[in-house]
Design an enzyme around this catalytic site. Structure first.
Site, PDB file in Angstrom:
ATOM      1  N   LYS A 168     -11.131  -1.317   6.052  1.00 61.09           N
ATOM      2  CA  LYS A 168      -9.919  -1.054   6.819  1.00 61.09           C
ATOM      3  C   LYS A 168     -10.359  -0.381   8.119  1.00 61.09           C
ATOM      4  CE  LYS A 168      -5.983   2.183   6.685  1.00 61.09           C
ATOM      5  NZ  LYS A 168      -5.148   3.010   5.793  1.00 61.09           N
ATOM      6  N   GLU A 170       0.858  -1.188   0.000  1.00 57.84           N
ATOM      7  CA  GLU A 170       0.000   0.000   0.000  1.00 57.84           C
ATOM      8  C   GLU A 170       0.892   1.236   0.000  1.00 57.84           C
ATOM      9  OE1 GLU A 170      -2.910   2.509   2.989  1.00 57.84           O
ATOM     10  OE2 GLU A 170      -2.860   0.322   3.222  1.00 57.84           O
TER      11      GLU A 170
END
Length: 220
Positions: free
Chosen positions: A136, A48
């Site tokens: 998330k 990420e």
């Protein structure tokens, strides 16, 4: 609108195979390739890349082109314009720190799957209404950590999380003990001092250690 169920399945596959998503902030363009190579050598092949610096989109573009075996995602995406820029740069998934109705709607029309950030039941309900089922939890530790994840499983039994923010080797076992955790995000394999001095061998060791600890706790 692109099929959200298919994109959810892609998130599931990503998290199942990645297990740990390193959250990366690029301060120097020269670090892009060696950092990614060190993480990959340690077994972390889904990255990420946050868009917190001017090098974020460059990193996504270069890694997508020069390291096609890695899965490169964009993090810290705050609005549709940035989402579109990340998609154009080659991001294969997008992660946000929170969620807005505008961003959730925009992502529905993209081929790139979105993992929206949430910290409360209200935010989950907002995204849930649009069909999202994977999230998330951010910032995980200050948002209640494992206790919050367990509490969310009551009213939302079909959702799964990638907790990020405050997750470390010290509390990894607590997060992995919660059934609705599919993977975790973290930065502990990239200590600032280690990155600043370019000690990529140490990054590789820390990455390997992280995955070994993950496997150990998920066996129990």
């Amino acid at each position: 609108m692109h099929n959200l169920e298919q994109k959810t399945a892609r998130i599931d596959t990503l998290c199942r195979e990645a297990r740990i998503l390193p959250v990366i902030t690029i301060d120097r363009e020269a670090d892009i390739l060696p950092m990614a190579d060190a993480l990959a050598a340690g077994g972390l092949t889904a990255l990420e890349i946050t868009l917190r610096t001017a090098h974020g989109l460059t990193a996504i573009r270069r890694l997508s082109e020069e390291r096609p075996h890695l899965r490169i995602g964009a993090g810290t995406v705050l609005d549709p314009r940035t989402f579109a820029a990340a998609e154009k740069a080659g991001a294969s998934f997008v992660v946000t720190p929170g969620c807005t109705d505008e961003l959730l709607r925009f992502a529905l029309d993209s081929e790139v799957p979105l993992l929206p950030g949430v910290a409360s039941a209200s935010e989950i309900m907002l995204a849930y209404r649009h069909g999202y089922r994977r999230f998330k939890l951010f910032p995980a530790e200050v948002s209640g950590g494992p206790a919050a994840l367990k509490a969310f499983s009551g009213p939302f039994p079909d959702i799964r999380f990638c907790p990020t923010g405050g997750v470390s080797l010290n509390n990894l076992a607590d997060y992995l003990a919660v059934p609705n955790v599919m993977c975790v995000g973290g930065t502990w394999m990239l200590p600032k001092a280690v990155v600043d001095r370019g000690d990529w061998a140490q990054v590789e060791r820390l990455s390997r250690e992280a995955l070994e600890r993950f496997a150990e706790h998920r066996r129990h």
